[in-house]
Design a protein around this motif. Structure first.
Motif, PDB file in Angstrom:
ATOM      1  N   TYR A 178     -64.994 -24.782  84.026  1.00  0.00           N
ATOM      2  CA  TYR A 178     -64.576 -23.531  84.953  1.00  0.00           C
ATOM      3  C   TYR A 178     -65.988 -22.787  85.202  1.00  0.00           C
ATOM      4  CZ  TYR A 178     -62.044 -19.394  86.091  1.00  0.00           C
ATOM      5  OH  TYR A 178     -61.706 -18.360  86.753  1.00  0.00           O
ATOM      6  N   ARG A 179     -66.895 -22.748  84.282  1.00  0.00           N
ATOM      7  CA  ARG A 179     -68.055 -22.101  84.853  1.00  0.00           C
ATOM      8  C   ARG A 179     -68.698 -22.346  86.049  1.00  0.00           C
ATOM      9  NH1 ARG A 179     -70.304 -22.744  79.537  1.00  0.00           N
ATOM     10  NH2 ARG A 179     -68.672 -21.765  78.211  1.00  0.00           N
ATOM     11  N   LEU A 180     -68.741 -23.607  86.149  1.00  0.00           N
ATOM     12  CA  LEU A 180     -69.361 -24.264  87.573  1.00  0.00           C
ATOM     13  C   LEU A 180     -68.575 -23.277  88.755  1.00  0.00           C
ATOM     14  CD1 LEU A 180     -69.438 -28.180  86.681  1.00  0.00           C
ATOM     15  CD2 LEU A 180     -71.021 -26.684  86.636  1.00  0.00           C
ATOM     16  N   TYR A 181     -67.364 -23.339  88.716  1.00  0.00           N
ATOM     17  CA  TYR A 181     -66.722 -22.695  89.865  1.00  0.00           C
ATOM     18  C   TYR A 181     -66.682 -21.193  89.752  1.00  0.00           C
ATOM     19  CZ  TYR A 181     -64.616 -27.406  90.594  1.00  0.00           C
ATOM     20  OH  TYR A 181     -64.611 -28.751  90.849  1.00  0.00           O
ATOM     21  N   LYS A 182     -66.930 -20.674  88.457  1.00  0.00           N
ATOM     22  CA  LYS A 182     -66.874 -19.369  88.365  1.00  0.00           C
ATOM     23  C   LYS A 182     -68.027 -18.514  88.866  1.00  0.00           C
ATOM     24  CE  LYS A 182     -66.925 -15.777  84.639  1.00  0.00           C
ATOM     25  NZ  LYS A 182     -67.237 -15.669  83.431  1.00  0.00           N
ATOM     26  N   ASP A 183     -69.111 -19.390  88.693  1.00  0.00           N
ATOM     27  CA  ASP A 183     -70.445 -18.839  89.086  1.00  0.00           C
ATOM     28  C   ASP A 183     -70.460 -18.988  90.712  1.00  0.00           C
ATOM     29  OD1 ASP A 183     -71.141 -18.053  86.405  1.00  0.00           O
ATOM     30  OD2 ASP A 183     -72.106 -20.149  86.432  1.00  0.00           O
ATOM     31  N   THR A 184     -69.632 -19.434  91.619  1.00  0.00           N
ATOM     32  CA  THR A 184     -69.704 -19.663  93.027  1.00  0.00           C
ATOM     33  C   THR A 184     -68.637 -18.798  93.437  1.00  0.00           C
ATOM     34  OG1 THR A 184     -70.364 -21.967  92.518  1.00  0.00           O
ATOM     35  CG2 THR A 184     -69.620 -21.342  94.872  1.00  0.00           C
ATOM     36  N   ALA A 185     -68.814 -18.029  94.831  1.00  0.00           N
ATOM     37  CA  ALA A 185     -68.156 -17.108  95.191  1.00  0.00           C
ATOM     38  C   ALA A 185     -67.277 -17.895  96.071  1.00  0.00           C
ATOM     39  CB  ALA A 185     -69.019 -16.489  96.624  1.00  0.00           C
ATOM     40  N   GLU A 186     -65.750 -17.318  96.045  1.00  0.00           N
ATOM     41  CA  GLU A 186     -64.785 -18.247  96.628  1.00  0.00           C
ATOM     42  C   GLU A 186     -65.012 -18.659  97.964  1.00  0.00           C
ATOM     43  OE1 GLU A 186     -60.629 -17.870  95.701  1.00  0.00           O
ATOM     44  OE2 GLU A 186     -60.820 -17.672  93.691  1.00  0.00           O
ATOM     45  N   VAL A 187     -65.459 -17.722  98.809  1.00  0.00           N
ATOM     46  CA  VAL A 187     -65.760 -18.118 100.247  1.00  0.00           C
ATOM     47  C   VAL A 187     -66.594 -19.367 100.331  1.00  0.00           C
ATOM     48  CG1 VAL A 187     -65.560 -15.824 100.824  1.00  0.00           C
ATOM     49  CG2 VAL A 187     -67.563 -16.578 100.226  1.00  0.00           C
ATOM     50  N   ASN A 188     -67.219 -19.746  99.235  1.00  0.00           N
ATOM     51  CA  ASN A 188     -68.205 -20.790  99.476  1.00  0.00           C
ATOM     52  C   ASN A 188     -67.452 -22.154  98.730  1.00  0.00           C
ATOM     53  OD1 ASN A 188     -70.346 -19.183 100.521  1.00  0.00           O
ATOM     54  ND2 ASN A 188     -71.174 -18.890  98.520  1.00  0.00           N
ATOM     55  N   LEU A 189     -66.296 -21.947  98.239  1.00  0.00           N
ATOM     56  CA  LEU A 189     -65.603 -23.192  97.838  1.00  0.00           C
ATOM     57  C   LEU A 189     -64.797 -23.612  98.751  1.00  0.00           C
ATOM     58  CD1 LEU A 189     -64.539 -21.725  94.253  1.00  0.00           C
ATOM     59  CD2 LEU A 189     -66.442 -23.203  94.725  1.00  0.00           C
ATOM     60  N   THR A 190     -64.533 -24.979  98.741  1.00  0.00           N
ATOM     61  CA  THR A 190     -63.613 -25.577  99.437  1.00  0.00           C
ATOM     62  C   THR A 190     -62.131 -25.782  99.004  1.00  0.00           C
ATOM     63  OG1 THR A 190     -63.618 -27.769  98.041  1.00  0.00           O
ATOM     64  CG2 THR A 190     -65.278 -27.604  99.973  1.00  0.00           C
ATOM     65  N   ALA A 191     -61.084 -25.789  99.677  1.00  0.00           N
ATOM     66  CA  ALA A 191     -59.918 -25.717  99.249  1.00  0.00           C
ATOM     67  C   ALA A 191     -59.697 -26.478  97.888  1.00  0.00           C
ATOM     68  CB  ALA A 191     -58.832 -25.939 100.402  1.00  0.00           C
TER      69      ALA A 191
END
Length: 82
Positions: free
Chosen positions: A19-32
């Motif tokens: 979860y930390r891998l995704y938490k530290d990245t802004a949601e706009v930079n994440l794929t669907a």
């Protein structure tokens, strides 16, 4: 029973790492797909925490209490069981 608790704690640790891998990245930079993965991992963490509490205490955990926006707006401060 202790072996089971140890396995659940290990799974919780690993889930939190993922979860930390995704938490530290802004949601706009994440794929669907990554956003969906983040939600699934978050749900997994909640489920593992619930199960661990049940295993350690020997009974079902108490439901979380929440204050909804609607009750706050109406001036009522009632706790709604989720």
């Amino acid at each position: 029973m202790q072996d089971l608790i140890i396995e659940y704690k290990r799974a919780l640790r690993e889930s939190r790492k993922m979860y930390r891998l995704y938490k530290d990245t802004a949601e706009v930079n994440l794929t669907a797909e990554q956003i969906n993965d983040k939600k699934i991992i978050s749900s997994m963490i909640s489920d593992i925490e619930f199960t661990l509490e049940w295993l350690q205490n020997g009974r079902q955990p108490a439901p979380a209490e929440v204050l909804t926006e609607e009750t706050h707006i109406k001036g009522r401060f009632l706790l709604i069981r989720a």
